[in-house]
Design a protein around this motif. Structure first.
Motif, PDB file in Angstrom:
ATOM      1  N   PHE A  98       0.579  -0.768   0.236  1.00 35.37           N
ATOM      2  CA  PHE A  98       0.170  -0.107  -0.295  1.00 35.37           C
ATOM      3  C   PHE A  98       0.615   1.159  -0.114  1.00 35.37           C
ATOM      4  CE2 PHE A  98       1.323  -0.810   4.467  1.00 35.37           C
ATOM      5  CZ  PHE A  98       1.367   0.131   4.967  1.00 35.37           C
ATOM      6  N   LEU A  99       2.279   1.134  -0.490  1.00 33.61           N
ATOM      7  CA  LEU A  99       2.987   2.613  -0.186  1.00 33.61           C
ATOM      8  C   LEU A  99       3.769   2.650  -1.202  1.00 33.61           C
ATOM      9  CD1 LEU A  99       5.574   2.535   1.106  1.00 33.61           C
ATOM     10  CD2 LEU A  99       4.507   2.221   3.428  1.00 33.61           C
ATOM     11  N   LYS A 100       4.006   4.040  -1.939  1.00 38.68           N
ATOM     12  CA  LYS A 100       5.197   3.715  -2.601  1.00 38.68           C
ATOM     13  C   LYS A 100       5.744   5.262  -2.092  1.00 38.68           C
ATOM     14  CE  LYS A 100       3.190   1.961  -6.580  1.00 38.68           C
ATOM     15  NZ  LYS A 100       3.632   1.933  -7.892  1.00 38.68           N
ATOM     16  N   THR A 101       7.367   5.730  -2.990  1.00 43.22           N
ATOM     17  CA  THR A 101       8.087   6.467  -2.156  1.00 43.22           C
ATOM     18  C   THR A 101       8.711   6.970  -3.222  1.00 43.22           C
ATOM     19  OG1 THR A 101       9.798   4.915  -1.644  1.00 43.22           O
ATOM     20  CG2 THR A 101       8.865   5.501  -0.114  1.00 43.22           C
ATOM     21  N   SER A 102       9.210   8.772  -3.438  1.00 42.24           N
ATOM     22  CA  SER A 102      10.156   9.114  -4.804  1.00 42.24           C
ATOM     23  C   SER A 102      10.972  10.078  -3.653  1.00 42.24           C
ATOM     24  CB  SER A 102       8.669   9.452  -5.782  1.00 42.24           C
ATOM     25  OG  SER A 102       8.520  10.232  -4.858  1.00 42.24           O
ATOM     26  N   ALA A 103      11.462  10.695  -4.700  1.00 40.35           N
ATOM     27  CA  ALA A 103      12.519  11.664  -3.671  1.00 40.35           C
ATOM     28  C   ALA A 103      11.689  13.084  -4.737  1.00 40.35           C
ATOM     29  CB  ALA A 103      13.780  12.052  -4.907  1.00 40.35           C
ATOM     30  N   LEU A 104      11.692  14.070  -3.589  1.00 37.80           N
ATOM     31  CA  LEU A 104      10.826  15.349  -4.342  1.00 37.80           C
ATOM     32  C   LEU A 104      11.969  16.167  -4.834  1.00 37.80           C
ATOM     33  CD1 LEU A 104       8.962  16.030  -1.172  1.00 37.80           C
ATOM     34  CD2 LEU A 104       7.899  15.813  -3.454  1.00 37.80           C
ATOM     35  N   ALA A 105      11.899  17.223  -6.148  1.00 37.31           N
ATOM     36  CA  ALA A 105      12.335  17.658  -6.790  1.00 37.31           C
ATOM     37  C   ALA A 105      13.173  18.818  -5.608  1.00 37.31           C
ATOM     38  CB  ALA A 105      11.625  18.413  -7.675  1.00 37.31           C
ATOM     39  N   GLY A 106      11.948  19.619  -5.231  1.00 38.00           N
ATOM     40  CA  GLY A 106      12.790  20.485  -3.912  1.00 38.00           C
ATOM     41  C   GLY A 106      13.188  20.283  -2.507  1.00 38.00           C
TER      42      GLY A 106
END
Ligand code: FES
Ligand code: FES
Lengths: 164, 719
Positions: B14-22
């Motif tokens: 149920f989860l996903k992760t990512s890097a944020l542009a800022g």
């Protein structure tokens, strides 16, 4: 259908500022505050003076804004929850925060305004006096024990600001 | 669950992760659902999209944590408890955690979900897993940087320390962590080591509430918005025939009068003009369906209870036989009225129906079903509906129904204007959905000084107790036990009301047990202890409550309330009940004041597993008890020819401060998973009060509201 509407103009003094509004003379102050002046902290609960959700201060006294007509309001010194303090530092607001009184929170600005006016007239109230003073304000979530405790705490704070 | 546990993940979970542009890391997750396979996280924090995920966590490169919680708050404190769970497992200081509700004016929040109406019981585990996953990824990133094994690192308040004592903060490693895979296994904390869960945390909206900032549906405004007030049939069973709006149109500020179905909407530039315009309408109604009255319902319900038409819901042994061979039969019928919800914030909703999209904003507990209903009503695609939730001024079950949202949408559609529909209190109380009126007949047999048979019969308007209730106590404690139910149909709209069914059933059964204990010459506590011992001896998988936990709260309440040793002039009544997964025991202390019973104190012991947020829990527990006392004692509501007996608070009595006892709450210490607290303390209190009143006055009260019953009894005596 074209309707010519001439609504009277009223000059109001609210939270220390002057406002000019156009409204029908029988409009309750509650709706002028909420709809025209964006002071939505004053809540609508019953419209007939039974619940206290709409409580404001008029010349320092707790007053039901749902029963106060705009045409009577020109000479009044009006305070709403938004003007009770600058950023919530009034002892009653702080006590509400310390005790974590609100549940849904809807009734609480009315409760705070009633309590703040009451504590001006009785700075060292008994619990019985608190229960009588707050009896006009309904809290449907029934946060009454906490309201009682918070009024007490606020009175202690007012009497002895160093302590709490 | 009693110690730390290892969880192995399904990667498609149920989860996903990512890097944020800022900078920083974003985690998107879906409580109660899996994420779709191709769901993508945005790299721009202002573009969160609630279609694929129903909550997000951002960990900034300063190590600050923001939880984007779209959950509505209806006074149950869930909005505070949920972030506590995440912060706990993520191991950050509570001061570094911020909660941001999905902002109302941002187009990108396309959908919000009703997480708040899901109890903490269902979200407990997933929220902890989200926190623990993020923590593991941060630790893994630090370990990789140091070239050490992650299991040798420790975390405290967002600072990772390795075996050599070197330290990295979450902020230092968040960038690297965002690029890692989601770990296959994570470790949840041992509840014994919780540092945030179990410590009281204040309401996250507190500053806004105490300073009167806009939060609620009624406070929401949009450019060009107008206000609507709706005239509805004055009685159930009536429909609109004709109306004259001449006087309405003359009201300054009124801009439109719209007939839709059997209703008339008055649109105006301000709320007062809309309400005034509505009052000025002259309408004729005709009776098209039966004009129903409480007196008719009562007759039908009694007839149903005495018929053979009830459906058996649970049957153990043979109650008929037990009754036939008994030394003594005790029978009582308990009666409860219809009840309005009376949320402090009257029903209201904003709708702006445009050719491209339908914007809906306001307090609702069932956003998805409501959005679907609006799309269907206006013949539009569901994807065109953008529903945003606000904080709610109370729910109590009323906001599960989206009837008022449909009204707002229809008025906006017809007028082509952004519309805020506002109910007056009178609208709220008369056009409502009500707790159905119900009657319970209880019969029990005594033989050789013991309870042998127990029969519970329910007759209710439009509905019946839900599936599990027949398995509540005393199911399992008696060899001969039977539960039956049946309903009569009514055109009065009925629905869920705080603690459905149990809100009155507990009152009936726990009053009845008081009478049984008296007939048996046994103390209440002793009787329940004996019966629960029997349940323990014959474990039965169909029993939903825990006999041990019920005994636990019972013994504890006897102790804290000083049961059986009340001082002179104080009368005590006891009630113990299991519902909504929580075990509760309550003792009411009353005194007589000029012949009137006054509840002075309530002692309450709750077993709700781990208490996530004691401050919030206290609020709900006390609120439930006082709400229960109020409705048990004062809520007098009925129908005459389809018209409700009360329309506003001048004739309908809600509990006020002067009538409230002090409440003394105790929790059973527990390592069990937490259960919800919004409902379970309400049902038992009616009986605790009734049983105390019996001790004080000798009157067995069976018909709510009890204040009215007491007055009627007095009149009879004087009569
Ligand atoms: S709204 Fe004014 S007293 Fe209720
Ligand atoms: S906190 Fe909900 S009405 Fe008082």
């Amino acid at each position: 259908m074209l309707k010519i509407e001439v609504m009277p103009t009223y000059n109001l003094k609210i939270n220390g500022k002057s406002h000019t509004v156009n409204a029908d003379e029988d409009t309750p102050l509650l709706w002028v505050l909420r709809d025209q002046l964006d002071l939505v902290g004053t809540k609508f609960g019953c419209g007939i003076g039974q619940c206290g959700a709409c409580t404001i201060h008029v010349d320092g006294h707790a007053t039901r804004s749902c029963l106060t007509q705009i045409s009577e309001a020109e000479t009044m010194e009006i305070t709403t929850i938004e003007g009770l303090s600058k950023t919530g530092e009034h002892p009653v607001q702080q006590a509400w925060k310390t005790i974590d009184v609100p549940q849904c929170g809807y009734c609480q600005s009315g409760q705070i305004m009633t309590a703040a006016a009451f504590l001006k007239s009785n700075t060292n109230p008994s619990n019985e006096a608190i229960r009588t003073a707050m009896n006009g304000n309904i809290c449907r979530c029934a946060s009454y024990n906490s309201i009682e405790d918070a009024v007490k705490l606020a009175s202690e704070q007012i009497n002895n600001p160093q302590k709490a | 669950m009693s110690s730390s546990k290892q969880i192995t993940f399904n990667r498609r979970s149920f989860l996903k992760t990512s890097a944020l542009a800022g900078g920083g890391m974003l985690i998107g997750f879906n409580l109660f659902n899996a994420c779709s396979n191709n769901a993508k996280l945005p790299v721009d924090i202002s573009k969160l999209n609630y279609n694929d995920f129903n909550a997000f966590i951002k960990i900034s490169d300063e190590g600050k944590v923001t939880i984007f919680s779209p959950n509505p708050e209806i006074g149950q404190g869930v909005k505070t408890a949920m972030p506590m769970l995440i912060a706990e497992e993520l191991d950050v200081a509570w001061e570094d955690v911020y909660v941001q509700q999905g902002k109302l004016d941002t187009k990108n929040y396309t959908r919000q979900v009703a997480g708040g109406s899901q109890s903490i019981r269902r979200s407990w585990q997933p929220l902890r897993e989200v926190g623990a996953t993020a923590r593991q990824m941060l630790v893994n990133a630090a370990a990789a940087q140091w070239g050490v094994d992650a299991s040798t690192c420790k975390v405290d308040k967002g600072i990772i320390t390795n075996a050599k004592g070197e330290q990295l903060t979450y902020g230092n490693v968040v960038k690297a962590a965002a690029l890692l895979d989601i770990p296959e296994t994570i470790q949840l904390k041992d509840p014994k080591n919780f540092s945030i869960v179990g410590k009281g945390k204040g309401n996250v909206d507190i500053d806004k509430i105490i300073t009167g900032q806009p939060l609620f549906g009624l406070d929401y405004k949009a450019e060009g918005m107008q206000y609507a007030s709706v005239l509805r049939p004055p009685a159930f069973g009536k429909t609109l025939e004709t109306f004259d709006a001449t006087a309405t149109k003359a009201v300054a500020g009124v801009t439109d009068v719209i007939k839709f179905g059997d209703k008339i909407g008055v649109i105006a530039t301000n709320t007062w003009a809309a309400m005034k315009g509505k009052k000025a309408l002259v309408a004729q109604w005709k009776q098209t369906k039966p004009a129903e009255s409480t007196a008719d319902h009562d007759k039908k319900l009694v007839a149903l209870l005495n018929s053979d038409d009830l459906k058996i819901r649970r049957k153990d042994g043979n109650v008929k036989q037990a009754f036939a061979t008994a030394d003594k039969i005790i029978e009582r019928t308990y009666e409860a009225p219809f009840l309005p919800h009376n949320c402090m914030e009257p029903m209201n909703f904003f709708a702006n129906v445009t050719p491209e999209k339908i914007y809906l904003v306001g307090p609702i507990q069932t956003p998805e079903g409501t959005a679907r209903g609006v799309a269907k009503k206006l013949n539009r695609d569901e994807s065109e509906v953008d529903l945003q939730m606000t904080r709610m001024g109370g729910g109590f079950g009323r906001r599960l129904r989206g009837d008022f949202v449909l009204e707002a949408a229809e008025l906006s559609h017809r007028t082509k204007k952004p519309i805020k529909l506002v109910y007056s209190r009178e609208d709220d109380m008369t056009a409502g959905v009500y707790r159905p009126s119900s009657k319970y007949k209880l019969t029990a047999s005594i033989k050789d000084g013991a309870l042998t048979g127990y029969r519970l019969q329910e007759a209710c308007v439009n509905a019946n107790m839900y599936g599990l209730i027949p398995n509540f106590f005393p199911a399992g404690a008696l060899e001969h036990y039977q539960v039956e139910s049946g309903q009569i149909k009514s055109n009065i709209s009925t629905g869920a009301w705080r603690a459905p069914y149990t809100n009155f059933l507990a009152s009936a059964e726990q009053s009845f047990f008081d009478e049984l204990a008296e007939a048996l010459g046994t103390d209440r506590v002793a009787l329940h202890m004996q019966l629960l011992d029997k349940v323990k001896q014959n474990p039965n998988p169909k029993i939903k409550y825990s006999p041990e936990r019920l005994q636990g709260v019972l013994q504890s309440v006897a102790k804290v309330s000083n049961w059986g040793n009340a001082p002179e002039g104080v009368y005590q009544g006891l009630s113990v009940y299991y519902c909504h997964n929580t075990h509760v025991a309550e003792v009411a202390d009353i005194i007589m004041d000029n012949g009137t019973p006054v509840v002075k104190k309530v002692s309450c012991v709750v077993d709700c597993g781990i208490v996530v947020n004691p401050l919030g829990a206290m609020n709900q527990i006390k609120g439930g008890i006082l709400d229960g006392i109020g409705h048990t004692m004062y809520a007098d509501f009925s129908f005459k020819d389809g018209t409700p007996s009360s329309k506003n608070f001048d004739t309908y009595k809600l509990i006020r401060m002067a009538q409230t006892p002090r409440i003394d709450v105790h929790f059973i210490e527990s390592q069990e998973d937490p259960t919800g607290l919004g409902e379970p303390t309400l049902p038992p209190i009616g009986a605790a009060v009734a049983n105390a009143i019996y001790k004080a006055t000798g009157q067995r009260l069976t018909k709510q509201p009890y204040e009215k019953a007491l007055l009627e009894n007095k009149a009879k005596v004087l009569g």
